[in-house]
Write a protein that holds these residues in place. Structure first.
Motif, PDB file in Angstrom:
ATOM      1  N   LEU A  25      52.303  59.443  24.866  1.00 38.31           N
ATOM      2  CA  LEU A  25      51.907  59.755  23.492  1.00 38.31           C
ATOM      3  C   LEU A  25      53.062  60.393  22.720  1.00 38.31           C
ATOM      4  N   GLY A  26      53.922  61.109  23.448  1.00 32.33           N
ATOM      5  CA  GLY A  26      55.046  61.767  22.792  1.00 32.33           C
ATOM      6  C   GLY A  26      56.264  60.887  22.631  1.00 32.33           C
TER       7      GLY A  26
ATOM      8  N   THR B 168      46.402  61.136  12.705  1.00 32.55           N
ATOM      9  CA  THR B 168      45.834  62.034  11.696  1.00 32.55           C
ATOM     10  C   THR B 168      46.819  63.147  11.368  1.00 32.55           C
ATOM     11  N   LEU B 169      47.468  63.664  12.405  1.00 35.71           N
ATOM     12  CA  LEU B 169      48.477  64.707  12.174  1.00 35.71           C
ATOM     13  C   LEU B 169      49.658  64.147  11.399  1.00 35.71           C
ATOM     14  N   ARG B 170      50.060  62.955  11.760  1.00 31.69           N
ATOM     15  CA  ARG B 170      51.232  62.351  11.094  1.00 31.69           C
ATOM     16  C   ARG B 170      50.919  61.991   9.653  1.00 31.69           C
TER      17      ARG B 170
ATOM     18  N   LEU C   5      50.013  63.968   7.588  1.00 29.38           N
ATOM     19  CA  LEU C   5      50.573  65.041   6.773  1.00 29.38           C
ATOM     20  C   LEU C   5      52.053  64.707   6.629  1.00 29.38           C
ATOM     21  N   PRO C   6      52.423  63.940   5.626  1.00 30.14           N
ATOM     22  CA  PRO C   6      53.785  63.435   5.591  1.00 30.14           C
ATOM     23  C   PRO C   6      54.802  64.529   5.278  1.00 30.14           C
ATOM     24  N   PRO C   7      56.010  64.390   5.755  1.00 30.89           N
ATOM     25  CA  PRO C   7      57.029  65.405   5.505  1.00 30.89           C
ATOM     26  C   PRO C   7      57.575  65.285   4.082  1.00 30.89           C
TER      27      PRO C   7
ATOM     28  N   THR D 243      44.221  60.724  16.992  1.00 29.47           N
ATOM     29  CA  THR D 243      44.367  62.135  16.584  1.00 29.47           C
ATOM     30  C   THR D 243      45.804  62.409  16.151  1.00 29.47           C
ATOM     31  N   LEU D 244      46.749  61.842  16.879  1.00 30.25           N
ATOM     32  CA  LEU D 244      48.162  62.003  16.509  1.00 30.25           C
ATOM     33  C   LEU D 244      48.433  61.416  15.136  1.00 30.25           C
TER      34      LEU D 244
ATOM     35  N   SER E 204      42.186  57.078  21.681  1.00 29.34           N
ATOM     36  CA  SER E 204      41.538  58.171  20.948  1.00 29.34           C
ATOM     37  C   SER E 204      42.545  59.270  20.617  1.00 29.34           C
ATOM     38  N   LEU E 205      43.337  59.656  21.614  1.00 33.47           N
ATOM     39  CA  LEU E 205      44.334  60.708  21.367  1.00 33.47           C
ATOM     40  C   LEU E 205      45.424  60.193  20.438  1.00 33.47           C
TER      41      LEU E 205
END
Lengths: 159, 175
Positions: free
Chosen positions: B14-15, B49-51, B53-55, B46-47, B42-43
């Motif tokens: 995942l990383g 969803t976090l991404r 939040l764009p930089p 979730t990742l 599924s995980l």
């Protein structure tokens, strides 16, 4: 704020970038940056190796405190006007989603939150994260996986 | 690869740190194991969803943060002197204001020399009728002025303490 003298690595632009990613509002991100820089002046670690991880932790915790402190009835700040970008309801939806993610992040343990944000926001390797936090690399991976699973559960609950 | 081995490598996968032959074998297992595939997908969601939040663009971040007027501190003794200068200037101004401010002189009352501490203090305190406790108004004014100088000096003193702490940390960090 008048001119300040900062130690090296305390890059205001980087702090602003972390803050804006969570807050998605220019003025709030600037306020958060100022708040973090004051903390830098007061108590930044002397070791440069630890300073980066400390900065990220302080910035993220500061932003999450700001988000937690927002009254639930207050309308979320909308930076992007509907006329220039996505439709208003899409912008509101994404703002709601952002706040949901931020609140879920706030519920993670600090170790989980630090590892996860360092990986996702800064693209650091597990080895780099482990070194900056002073933990073993397998421990960083464990925090990462647990953080993702916990986040998944929280996002379901906050729907 | 079995399910236990998948769990051991899930963080790397995942990383984005699982590559080569291991990644091939990992994905081969996901293709045949529904449980592991669902967990990874599924995980992964979730990742994402976090991404979402764009930089902020680094150039934009630099532009926005530039309003904070930050400058890097000069190192060593020059840095200490440079940082201490504004506070030293405040102390000098405060002392001059205390020394040069006019003192009314009244026959039988405290002399201006006594009040500035230059000459001997005159112990006699002529009283004024109606004054609380019989204290001469000149002494009251002097006490207020002294308090005002103390109030000015307190934050300056704490600033010196903060400077000393920052310098001490710098010296400690360079060891």
């Amino acid at each position: 704020m008048s001119a300040m003298n900062l130690p090296e690595q305390a890059d205001p632009a980087r702090i602003y970038g972390w803050a804006y990613r969570l807050l998605r509002h220019h003025d709030d991100a600037l306020d958060a940056t100022q708040g973090v820089l004051l903390k830098v002046l007061e108590r930044a670690p002397s070791s440069p190796e630890r300073r980066q991880a400390w900065l990220r932790r302080v910035t993220i915790n500061h932003c999450l405190d700001l988000i937690r402190g927002r009254r639930p009835t207050a309308p979320p700040p909308l930076e992007e006007p509907a006329s220039r970008g996505p439709r208003a309801e899409e912008v509101a939806g994404s703002t709601e989603q952002r706040e949901r993610v931020a609140r879920a992040l706030a519920e993670l343990s600090e170790s989980q939150r630090l590892v996860l944000t360092a990986k996702v926001f800064d693209g650091e390797t597990f080895e780099e994260i482990a070194q900056s936090l002073g933990i073993a690399t397998p421990t960083a991976k464990t925090h990462y996986l647990r953080a993702l699973r916990r986040l998944r559960t929280l996002l379901e609950e906050l729907r | 690869m079995n399910c236990n081995e998948i769990e051991e490598r899930l963080a790397d996968y995942l990383g984005g740190e699982l590559g080569g032959e291991e990644r091939v074998r990992f994905e081969e297992h996901l293709a045949v194991c529904l449980t592991c595939r669902r967990e990874a997908e599924s995980l992964g969601g979730t990742l994402e969803t976090l991404r979402d939040l764009p930089p902020v663009d680094p150039a934009e971040a630099n532009r926005r943060a530039s309003v904070l007027e930050i400058r890097r501190r000069p190192a060593g003794l020059r840095g200490i002197v440079w940082r201490a200068l504004p506070y030293a200037a405040c102390v000098v101004v405060g002392v001059c204001a205390g020394v040069l401010s006019p003192r009314p002189t009244v026959a039988g009352g405290p002399t201006s020399a006594a009040m500035t501490g230059i000459g001997p203090v005159v112990p006699s305190v002529p009283t004024v009728e109606g004054t609380a406790g019989g204290i001469h108004p000149m002494w009251v004014a002097a006490a207020r002025e002294s308090q005002a100088l103390q109030d000015t000096a307190a934050p300056i003193a704490s600033s010196f303490a903060l400077l000393a702490e920052i310098s001490s940390r710098e010296r400690g960090g360079k060891k």
